[in-house]
Design an enzyme around this catalytic site. Structure first.
Site, PDB file in Angstrom:
ATOM      1  N   GLY A  88       0.833  -1.189   0.000  1.00 42.44           N
ATOM      2  CA  GLY A  88       0.000   0.000   0.000  1.00 42.44           C
ATOM      3  C   GLY A  88       0.861   1.228   0.000  1.00 42.44           C
ATOM      4  O   GLY A  88       2.074   1.155   0.112  1.00 42.44           O
TER       5      GLY A  88
ATOM      6  N   GLY B 206       0.858   5.258   1.575  1.00 41.91           N
ATOM      7  CA  GLY B 206       0.196   6.251   2.408  1.00 41.91           C
ATOM      8  C   GLY B 206       0.890   7.576   2.277  1.00 41.91           C
ATOM      9  O   GLY B 206       1.725   7.771   1.406  1.00 41.91           O
TER      10      GLY B 206
ATOM     11  N   GLY C  91       4.777   7.225   2.871  1.00 40.37           N
ATOM     12  CA  GLY C  91       5.608   6.369   2.056  1.00 40.37           C
ATOM     13  C   GLY C  91       4.889   5.081   1.709  1.00 40.37           C
ATOM     14  O   GLY C  91       3.707   4.924   1.984  1.00 40.37           O
ATOM     15  N   SER C  92       5.641   4.169   1.109  1.00 37.05           N
ATOM     16  CA  SER C  92       5.039   2.924   0.662  1.00 37.05           C
ATOM     17  C   SER C  92       5.366   1.795   1.628  1.00 37.05           C
ATOM     18  O   SER C  92       6.385   1.823   2.309  1.00 37.05           O
ATOM     19  CB  SER C  92       5.570   2.559  -0.712  1.00 37.05           C
ATOM     20  OG  SER C  92       5.204   3.541  -1.626  1.00 37.05           O
TER      21      SER C  92
ATOM     22  N   ASP D  30      -3.667  11.095  13.102  1.00 36.38           N
ATOM     23  CA  ASP D  30      -4.112  10.681  11.772  1.00 36.38           C
ATOM     24  C   ASP D  30      -4.916   9.377  11.855  1.00 36.38           C
ATOM     25  O   ASP D  30      -4.637   8.422  11.163  1.00 36.38           O
ATOM     26  CB  ASP D  30      -2.890  10.531  10.854  1.00 36.38           C
ATOM     27  CG  ASP D  30      -3.269  10.559   9.378  1.00 36.38           C
ATOM     28  OD1 ASP D  30      -4.408  10.944   9.063  1.00 36.38           O
ATOM     29  OD2 ASP D  30      -2.434  10.192   8.549  1.00 36.38           O
TER      30      ASP D  30
END
Ligand SMILES: *[C@@H]1O[C@H](CO)[C@@H](O)[C@H](O)[C@H]1NC(C)=O
Ligand SMILES: *[C@@H]1O[C@H](CO)[C@@H](O)[C@H](O)[C@H]1NC(C)=O
Ligand SMILES: *[C@@H]1O[C@H](CO)[C@@H](O)[C@H](O)[C@H]1NC(C)=O
Ligand SMILES: *[C@@H]1O[C@H](CO)[C@@H](O)[C@H](O)[C@H]1NC(C)=O
Ligand SMILES: *[C@@H]1O[C@H](CO)[C@@H](O)[C@H](O)[C@H]1NC(C)=O
Ligand SMILES: *[C@@H]1O[C@H](CO)[C@@H](O)[C@H](O)[C@H]1NC(C)=O
Ligand SMILES: *[C@@H]1O[C@H](CO)[C@@H](O)[C@H](O)[C@H]1NC(C)=O
Ligand SMILES: *[C@@H]1O[C@H](CO)[C@@H](O)[C@H](O)[C@H]1NC(C)=O
Ligand SMILES: *[C@@H]1O[C@H](CO)[C@@H](O)[C@H](O)[C@H]1NC(C)=O
Ligand SMILES: *[C@@H]1O[C@H](CO)[C@@H](O)[C@H](O)[C@H]1NC(C)=O
Ligand SMILES: *[C@@H]1O[C@H](CO)[C@@H](O)[C@H](O)[C@H]1NC(C)=O
Ligand SMILES: *[C@@H]1O[C@H](CO)[C@@H](O)[C@H](O)[C@H]1NC(C)=O
Length: 812
Positions: free
Chosen positions: A506, A508, A511-512, A623
């Site tokens: 995934g 975000g 970063g990955s 978050d």
């Protein structure tokens, strides 16, 4: 020295201290008798601001010093005004800030030349005094008569910051007050972006590129807000005021709560930001930013650079081009743009006997075309257009659309890569050698195959040798794993584990995430932090070890880290069932049943409550959203991504505002600029609870119209009809009492006022059933949303904010 003692007392103190060299002045002013040099500073009376010499940037190998004012109480060094931004001095020990015989304040270097001065020609007396006020304003006055008008003040000459109380506008006496961005993150010299009041006299701001080309306007001031600043309209904590008379017209603003540290800044990204200092997080938090899309900044990526809103960093060079100055790009200043890797073989084009190959065109699609095209009326087909471009050595590109041929002779400026499929085709002229690379590729692949066969044989031998070493290593790793401490891995280790980062789980805001395999065949998730990380290695290790200590069954467990040069990676336990959003919104095959959803709500609440209340330092997640709630193979939820704010530094606020969807989970106080507390997480969690009930995004479009689900939920709750809110895919198969409880608590969580929201601990108790809760009032902000269309842009979808405003309710 904060007490308002008479001035002579301060002076007396000063004389006492005078014998000790290099002691910071116990003073807020500079007079004829005391000058400033070396590491001496003066502070404002309330201790809010400090004036002195400083250096900027992490590459402090450079010996550039500046004289300026900064926040004394903010731990992250933040200058707000600089006297000599364009002319640094090399040694503060031999430089001096003092009152001259003319009464002016001046900065002198070792040769006694004036680097900077207040430069007022008509002073009637030479006995002046310069005072640093608690507003961050440095003022020059006559020392005999301090009630008289100010002779000079620093707020009339802003650098890139506008402080509360400061004026941004124009006056007959001092000209235009404009904020100009820094050059790059290490150099405060004037950059290319600036903001100033409309030179034609209307009450609005313009942001300019190169002081000449406007690319954003605030819209006119209507007495309460600017038309293009929706953030200002609801719950805004700052009072703006417009003053216009025959001598000057300007805006000024004040903060209602004096304890809030807040500033407006013309950022080097070309955007204006309002930032508020958050003591708990020890960082600046973004209140609003304009223009919101980074690529709306004019010519952000310089000549032959292209801006892509969906990638970090935003700028890249066009095919066949490279950065003019890669150091500047690294310092977040891509405005220098790109140059050709190989020069055009231009002159050969009119010479068929020449053996050099002609220039060719590289086709780029979905491009928003650059500015300043020349339209050629003579070319009526795409071939004509191509030839027309080839024939002129200064032609860099052409585009052809419905009989119109456009060519570009100058640098290509302001190119965008459109991500929504719109945009047009651009043919970029490149040297043939650049395009040949494509053909070389095929030959290369043959070589690669031959190479790999040889490599394979060699590798087999090496592997056989390494097996023994490897077995030892595996053993070591296995042992380490049982320990609770974090493992430091090399980048090579992680590259191997993730098979060269091939299996992306995934992506975000930070970063990955890639899937990796440990030597003992266990899976791990490897997160590669991306973007412009502003945190050094030491701080990164410190923060990571703080996060590593936090362990709870409902929190994602950090296993290891890697920190090599600019690479930052984190290793987590692998979660078989991915993140909640994939299971809740996208997975149509298997619908999460109600019991599972309730257990996920409970678990996530436990994880957050632990973060807030039980671990040593309270951690605000900042978050909370379905993407950050992971599910293991038994669907036990694990809250992930906590503590990221400190790992990436300032980038965080940008991540929050640019990642689509996240905004919908942000509490209103993020926008109003007051300090963020754990209650902001409670708000976001409330939003997630509602999505667990409905099985869809809160601000999702449904069958053509948009219901803002949180509002719908609040209203249905009052009507006593929560069952209609339930995800219809569940076919009513749910515990009604639990659904009602979740809706109630969610609605309490999203109350506007922080003190009306429960704590995470209370949320948990209510979910567990050990605490009862009444019907919550309809959150004020939600009501406002139905009336105030503009605010919803911030709460829902950036891309179709306008539609999402038509909430399907008239009023309650
Ligand atoms: C200023 O520099 C001197 C000499 O290096 C040092 O002794 C003194 O502590 C410094 N003062 C401050 C306030 O940093
Ligand atoms: C500066 O010092 C002189 C004596 O050295 C004194 O007469 C004068 O008042 C002082 N000025 C100020 C502003 O303190
Ligand atoms: C200024 O003087 C201090 C103390 O003597 C010294 O430590 C410092 O290196 C000097 N700064 C420069 C830039 O020479
Ligand atoms: C002010 O000017 C007078 C002469 O005009 C001079 O004697 C005196 O030293 C000056 N004072 C200062 C503080 O410069
Ligand atoms: C001072 O102002 C004059 C005009 O008022 C200008 O010519 C001069 O360059 C300025 N000097 C400095 C050091 O800014
Ligand atoms: C001080 O300045 C004010 C305003 O300019 C003036 O009204 C007043 O007379 C001055 N006082 C003295 C003692 O010069
Ligand atoms: C100001 O007015 C001039 C002439 O009317 C116009 O050309 C210019 O575009 C205006 N500038 C702005 C920023 O509106
Ligand atoms: C900015 O404008 C000036 C003239 O006003 C021009 O000389 C300069 O080249 C421009 N800078 C860029 C990067 O285009
Ligand atoms: C690249 O930019 C940096 C920072 O502005 C500057 O110091 C350096 O001289 C530049 N390099 C070249 C080759 O222009
Ligand atoms: C190509 O054309 C230019 C003018 O367009 C001319 O000066 C030059 O001599 C030509 N080159 C050759 C090799 O013919
Ligand atoms: C190429 O384009 C430039 C810019 O428009 C123009 O001045 C020049 O005359 C053109 N040259 C030819 C050979 O057409
Ligand atoms: C082509 O150019 C003409 C004149 O410049 C313009 O009126 C027309 O709209 C253009 N067509 C397209 C498809 O852009």
């Amino acid at each position: 020295m904060a007490s308002p003692k008479p001035r002579w007392f301060l002076l007396f103190l000063f004389f006492l201290c005078c014998n000790i060299p290099f002691i910071s002045f116990a003073s807020d002013h500079i007079s004829f008798n005391n000058s400033l040099s070396g590491n001496q500073t003066i502070s404002s009376q309330g201790g809010k601001f400090e004036l002195g010499f400083f250096q900027l940037g992490k590459r402090s190998a450079s010996s550039n010093y500046y004289l300026g004012i900064w926040y004394k109480k903010v731990s992250e060094f933040t200058p707000v005004w600089i006297a000599n931004r364009n002319t640094p001095i090399s040694d503060p020990n031999t430089s001096e800030l003092r009152i001259l015989a003319t009464g002016n304040l001046a900065l002198l270097d070792y040769k006694n030349t004036q680097i900077w001065s207040t430069n007022i020609s008509s002073l009637s007396s030479n006995s002046t005094i310069c005072t640093l006020l608690d507003t961050g304003n440095l003022v020059l006055q006559y020392s005999s008569n301090q009630t008289a008008t100010l002779l000079w003040q620093s707020v009339d000459y802003p650098t890139d910051t506008w402080l509360p109380g400061g004026k941004l506008g124009r006056s007959k006496a001092t000209g235009t007050h404009r904020m100009v961005s820094r050059k790059n993150s290490d150099d405060p010299a004037e950059g290319i972006y600036s903001i100033e009041i409309d030179p034609n006299g209307s009450s609005q701001f313009f942001i300019y590129w190169n002081k000449s080309r406007p690319y954003w306007t605030s819209g006119k001031w209507n007495g309460k807000s600017f038309t293009n600043l929706p953030e200002m309209q609801e719950n805004y904590q700052y009072n703006f005021e417009y003053v216009s008379n025959e001598n000057e017209n300007y805006f000024t603003y004040s903060v209602q709560d004096d304890s809030i540290i807040s500033r407006l800044v013309m950022d080097l990204s070309g955007q204006v930001k309002q930032l508020t200092w958050l003591e708990e997080q020890q960082q600046w938090i973004l209140v609003w930013i304009q223009p919101q899309a980074q690529c709306d900044v004019y010519a952000l990526c310089g000549p032959f650079g292209s801006c892509d809103e969906k990638s970090l960093p935003y700028c890249s060079c066009l095919t066949g081009f490279k950065e003019v100055n890669s150091t500047e790009w690294e310092l977040s200043d891509p405005t220098g743009g790109c140059i050709r890797k190989s020069p055009l073989k231009c002159s050969a084009n009119n010479d068929s006997s020449s053996n050099g190959p002609n220039d060719q065109f590289f086709q780029m699609s979905t491009i928003r075309l650059p500015d300043n095209p020349h339209v050629l009326n003579t070319a009526n087909t795409i071939q004509d257009c191509e030839i027309a471009c080839l024939q002129n050595c200064s032609c860099n590109a052409f585009a052809y659309k419905s009989m119109n041929c456009s060519v570009w002779y100058e640098n290509l400026l302001n190119l965008h890569q459109e991500t929504d499929g719109s945009g047009e085709m651009l043919f970029l002229r490149l040297s043939a050698s650049e395009l040949k690379n494509g053909n070389h590729m095929k030959k290369d692949t043959i070589w690669i195959i031959i190479g790999s066969v040889i490599g394979f044989l060699v590798c087999t031998v090496i592997i056989l040798l390494l097996v023994r070493v490897y077995q030892l290593r595996k053993f070591v790793l296995a042992i380490r794993e049982s320990e609770s401490s974090l493992v430091t891995l090399t980048y090579g280790d992680l590259k191997r584990m993730t098979n060269n980062f091939s299996d992306r789980l995934g992506r975000g805001g930070f970063g990955s995430v890639f899937k990796g395999t440990l030597p003992n065949s266990r899976y791990v998730a490897v997160k590669r932090l991306e973007g412009n990380l502003q945190v050094g290695e030491k701080q990164f290790r410190n923060e990571v070890s703080t996060i590593g200590i936090v362990q709870h069954v409902n929190l994602a467990r950090l296993r290891g880290l890697c920190c090599e040069r600019n690479k930052r990676l984190l290793v987590y336990d692998y979660m078989e069932n991915g993140s909640l959003d994939t299971k809740l919104f996208h997975g149509s095959s298997t619908v999460l049943d109600w019991n599972r959803r309730y257990q996920i709500a409970l678990g996530a609440a436990r994880g957050l409550a632990y973060l807030h209340e039980s671990c040593r330092d309270c951690i605000i997640h900042c978050d909370v959203k379905p993407e950050n709630i992971l599910l293991d193979k038994h669907f036990v939820p694990k809250v992930a991504d906590f503590g990221m704010a400190k790992l990436v530094g300032r980038e965080f606020s940008r991540v929050l505002t640019t990642v689509r969807g996240t905004i919908g989970y942000l509490a209103p106080e993020w926008l109003s600029g007051v300090a963020i507390s754990v209650k902001a997480d409670v708000y976001s969690f409330g939003m997630v609870l509602l999505e667990l009930v409905s099985g869809r995004r809160n601000s999702e479009e449904l069958e053509g119209h948009v219901d803002y689900f949180p509002l719908l939920a609040a209203i249905k709750l009052h009507e006593g009809n929560v069952f209609s809110l339930l995800d219809h895919r569940l076919n009513g198969d749910a515990n009604l009492e639990e659904v009602e409880r979740v809706c109630k608590i969610a609605c309490w969580c999203i109350q506007n006022e922080e003190h009306n929201r429960p704590t995470m601990g209370q949320v948990l108790q209510i979910l567990e059933g050990s605490l009862e809760v009444g019907i919550p009032p309809i959150p004020r902000l939600l009501k406002v949303l139905t009336e105030d269309t503009a605010s919803l842009v911030f709460f829902g979808e950036h891309s179709h904010g306008e539609q999402s405003c038509s909430v399907g309710y008239s009023d309650s």
